[in-house]
Design an enzyme around this catalytic site. Structure first.
Site, short mmCIF file in Angstrom:
data_model
loop_
_atom_site.label_atom_id
_atom_site.label_comp_id
_atom_site.label_asym_id
_atom_site.label_seq_id
_atom_site.Cartn_x
_atom_site.Cartn_y
_atom_site.Cartn_z
N TYR A 202 -1.07 -0.35 11.35
CA TYR A 202 -1.44 -1.03 10.10
C TYR A 202 -0.33 -0.85 9.06
O TYR A 202 0.18 -1.82 8.50
CB TYR A 202 -2.76 -0.48 9.54
CG TYR A 202 -2.97 -0.79 8.06
CD1 TYR A 202 -3.18 -2.09 7.62
CD2 TYR A 202 -2.90 0.23 7.09
CE1 TYR A 202 -3.34 -2.38 6.27
CE2 TYR A 202 -3.06 -0.05 5.73
CZ TYR A 202 -3.27 -1.36 5.32
OH TYR A 202 -3.42 -1.65 3.98
N LYS B 257 2.31 -3.45 7.27
CA LYS B 257 2.41 -3.62 5.80
C LYS B 257 3.84 -3.33 5.34
O LYS B 257 4.35 -3.98 4.42
CB LYS B 257 1.42 -2.70 5.09
CG LYS B 257 -0.04 -3.10 5.25
CD LYS B 257 -0.40 -4.45 4.63
CE LYS B 257 -0.31 -4.47 3.13
NZ LYS B 257 -0.81 -5.76 2.58
N THR C 57 0.83 -1.20 0.00
CA THR C 57 0.00 0.00 0.00
C THR C 57 0.86 1.25 0.00
O THR C 57 2.01 1.22 0.48
CB THR C 57 -0.91 0.01 1.25
OG1 THR C 57 -1.38 1.34 1.51
CG2 THR C 57 -0.16 -0.44 2.50
N ASP C 58 0.31 2.36 -0.49
CA ASP C 58 1.06 3.63 -0.44
C ASP C 58 1.28 4.10 1.00
O ASP C 58 2.13 4.94 1.27
CB ASP C 58 0.35 4.72 -1.27
CG ASP C 58 -1.03 5.10 -0.75
OD1 ASP C 58 -1.55 4.41 0.17
OD2 ASP C 58 -1.59 6.10 -1.25
N GLU C 59 0.50 3.54 1.94
CA GLU C 59 0.62 4.01 3.33
C GLU C 59 1.96 3.65 3.96
O GLU C 59 2.33 4.19 4.99
CB GLU C 59 -0.54 3.47 4.17
CG GLU C 59 -1.89 3.92 3.63
CD GLU C 59 -3.05 3.70 4.58
OE1 GLU C 59 -2.83 3.71 5.80
OE2 GLU C 59 -4.18 3.55 4.08
P1 NAD Z 1 -10.16 -6.69 3.25
O1 NAD Z 1 -10.03 -6.48 4.72
O2 NAD Z 1 -11.46 -6.37 2.58
O3 NAD Z 1 -9.84 -8.21 2.88
C1 NAD Z 1 -8.80 -8.93 3.49
C2 NAD Z 1 -9.11 -10.42 3.32
O4 NAD Z 1 -8.01 -11.15 3.86
C3 NAD Z 1 -10.37 -10.88 4.03
O5 NAD Z 1 -11.15 -11.69 3.16
C4 NAD Z 1 -9.85 -11.68 5.21
O6 NAD Z 1 -10.74 -12.72 5.62
C5 NAD Z 1 -8.54 -12.21 4.66
N1 NAD Z 1 -7.55 -12.52 5.69
C6 NAD Z 1 -7.14 -11.71 6.71
N2 NAD Z 1 -6.20 -12.32 7.44
C7 NAD Z 1 -5.99 -13.56 6.86
C8 NAD Z 1 -5.15 -14.65 7.15
N3 NAD Z 1 -4.33 -14.64 8.22
N4 NAD Z 1 -5.19 -15.73 6.35
C9 NAD Z 1 -6.03 -15.79 5.27
N5 NAD Z 1 -6.88 -14.78 4.97
C10 NAD Z 1 -6.85 -13.68 5.76
O7 NAD Z 1 -8.96 -5.87 2.61
P2 NAD Z 1 -8.84 -5.16 1.17
O8 NAD Z 1 -9.26 -3.76 1.31
O9 NAD Z 1 -9.46 -6.02 0.15
O10 NAD Z 1 -7.25 -5.16 1.00
C11 NAD Z 1 -6.59 -6.26 0.36
C12 NAD Z 1 -5.11 -5.98 0.33
O11 NAD Z 1 -4.86 -4.77 -0.39
C13 NAD Z 1 -4.49 -5.78 1.72
O12 NAD Z 1 -3.23 -6.41 1.74
C14 NAD Z 1 -4.34 -4.26 1.84
O13 NAD Z 1 -3.28 -3.91 2.67
C15 NAD Z 1 -4.07 -3.88 0.40
N6 NAD Z 1 -4.45 -2.52 0.00
C16 NAD Z 1 -5.71 -2.06 0.24
C17 NAD Z 1 -6.08 -0.78 -0.20
C18 NAD Z 1 -7.48 -0.26 0.05
O14 NAD Z 1 -7.76 0.90 -0.27
N7 NAD Z 1 -8.42 -1.05 0.54
C19 NAD Z 1 -5.16 0.02 -0.87
C20 NAD Z 1 -3.87 -0.48 -1.12
C21 NAD Z 1 -3.54 -1.76 -0.68
#
Ligand code: NAD
Length: 323
Positions: free
Chosen positions: A150, A154, A126-128
């Site tokens: 968080y 990451k 993530t950009d964070e």
């Molecule tokens: P989300 O919370 O909607 O989904 C995360 C999923 O991972 C869930 O289905 C959860 O059940 C599963 N999970 C969590 N811990 C687990 C484990 N130990 N084993 C197996 N499954 C597990 O998150 P998201 O918003 O879809 O983000 C997905 C990825 O993208 C993350 O890595 C996040 O850091 C990254 N990201 C998100 C954004 C954003 O704006 N949402 C931006 C950049 C990067």
């Protein structure tokens, strides 16, 4: 690549990637098979997935389970790693689950990839991880100065991905994307939280003075960029994913009020989040020039479509707001 393992595929972004892949959204991958590994935390929802699709296998399990991974990985020729604890507010309340899932879970997955010779691995960062920037934008070589538990977790996993490439020669590619919006996002996140409250005639809580700036990218653009990195990226490289629209939270709120036919009387200003980063901004020149990435969905068009989806799918989000 014909057999792709997607961790965290029942969550917001992972499920969008899986639905798009299985519905033929990525040319040349119409026959690809997908295994989703997801522990179904509060954020995971099997209803986000086309479980009836014969090319999808769903496995409920934790990326922290090495035995399971050693059994599961052989036969896959790529991993897209989304699984993570993802909500900053929750990490402020308690960081242990974030370190466990994001740092130890990723290390466990990378170990299993090395031991079974599975790759490439796309690590969805993530950009964070860069921290906060007052002006300008980060290139991929900017230092990682994460500020929240968080983003620190990451950053830990992001650096582990680099280390497994350098140390073990594992083909890992890291992506750092800005804030996503889209359908199927958990109601704890800003846009679904505000929209589902406004649709119920409730007030929405806006942090501080609403001046924090985020770049908003449609989840479909993010997933297309991830697929480009998976299919054409360089082993060991990091790619910022940007091209998103920068808005203050106040400006985003203004748009959501308009789309939900509400006004500022529906907004309650609340104490700011502890350590709230002021601004994120990524320079995405590398992915544009190397892989031909460009976002396609203009914010206003995408936002209207997403608000419409929440309006039409109370059956999806009502159980979450009632939980
Ligand atoms: P989300 O919370 O909607 O989904 C995360 C999923 O991972 C869930 O289905 C959860 O059940 C599963 N999970 C969590 N811990 C687990 C484990 N130990 N084993 C197996 N499954 C597990 O998150 P998201 O918003 O879809 O983000 C997905 C990825 O993208 C993350 O890595 C996040 O850091 C990254 N990201 C998100 C954004 C954003 O704006 N949402 C931006 C950049 C990067």
């Amino acid at each position: 690549m014909s057999n792709i393992l997607v961790t965290g595929g029942a969550g917001f972004i992972g499920s969008h990637y899986v639905r798009t892949l299985l519905s033929g959204g990525y040319a040349g991958y119409e026959d690809a098979r997908v295994t989703v590994l997801d522990k179904l935390s509060y954020a995971g929802n099997p209803a986000n997935l086309p479980l009836e699709d014969p090319r999808l296998t769903f496995v409920r399990g934790d990326i922290g389970n090495q035995e399971l991974l050693l059994h599961l990985l052989p036969g896959h020729d790529a991993i897209v790693h989304f699984a993570a604890e993802s909500h900053v507010d929750r990490s402020v309340d308690g960081a242990a689950a974030f370190v466990r899932a994001n740092v130890l879970g990723t290390q466990n997955l990378l170990d299993a990839a090395v031991r079974t010779g599975t790759g490439p691995v796309v690590h969805v960062s993530t950009d964070e991880v860069y921290g906060s920037i007052d002006s300008g934008s980060w290139t991929e070589s900017a230092p990682l100065l994460a500020n929240s538990p968080y983003s620190a977790s990451k950053a830990g996993s992001d650096l582990l991905a680099r280390a497994y490439h350098r140390t073990h020669g594992l083909d890992v590619r890291v992506t750092r994307c800005s804030n996503n919006y889209g359908t199927h996002q958990h109601v704890e996140k800003l846009i679904p939280n505000f929209v589902t409250r406004l649709l119920r005639g409730l007030q929405v809580p806006l942090y501080g003075d609403g001046g924090n700036i985020r770049e908003w990218l449609h989840v479909d653009d993010h997933c297309r960029a991830l697929h480009l990195v998976l299919t054409g990226g360089r082993p060991g490289a990091v790619y910022n994913i940007g091209g998103a629209t920068p808005l203050t939270n106040r400006q985003m709120t203004e748009r959501l009020l308009e789309l939900c036919a509400a006004d500022w009387s529906a907004v309650r200003f609340v104490a700011d989040r502890k350590g709230h980063d002021l601004r994120y901004a990524v320079d995405d020149t590398r992915i544009r020039t190397e892989l031909g990435y460009a976002p396609r969905i203009p914010l206003d068009e995408g936002l209207a479509q997403v608000v419409g989806w929440y309006r039409d799918h109370p059956d999806w989000w009502k159980p979450l707001v009632e939980a």
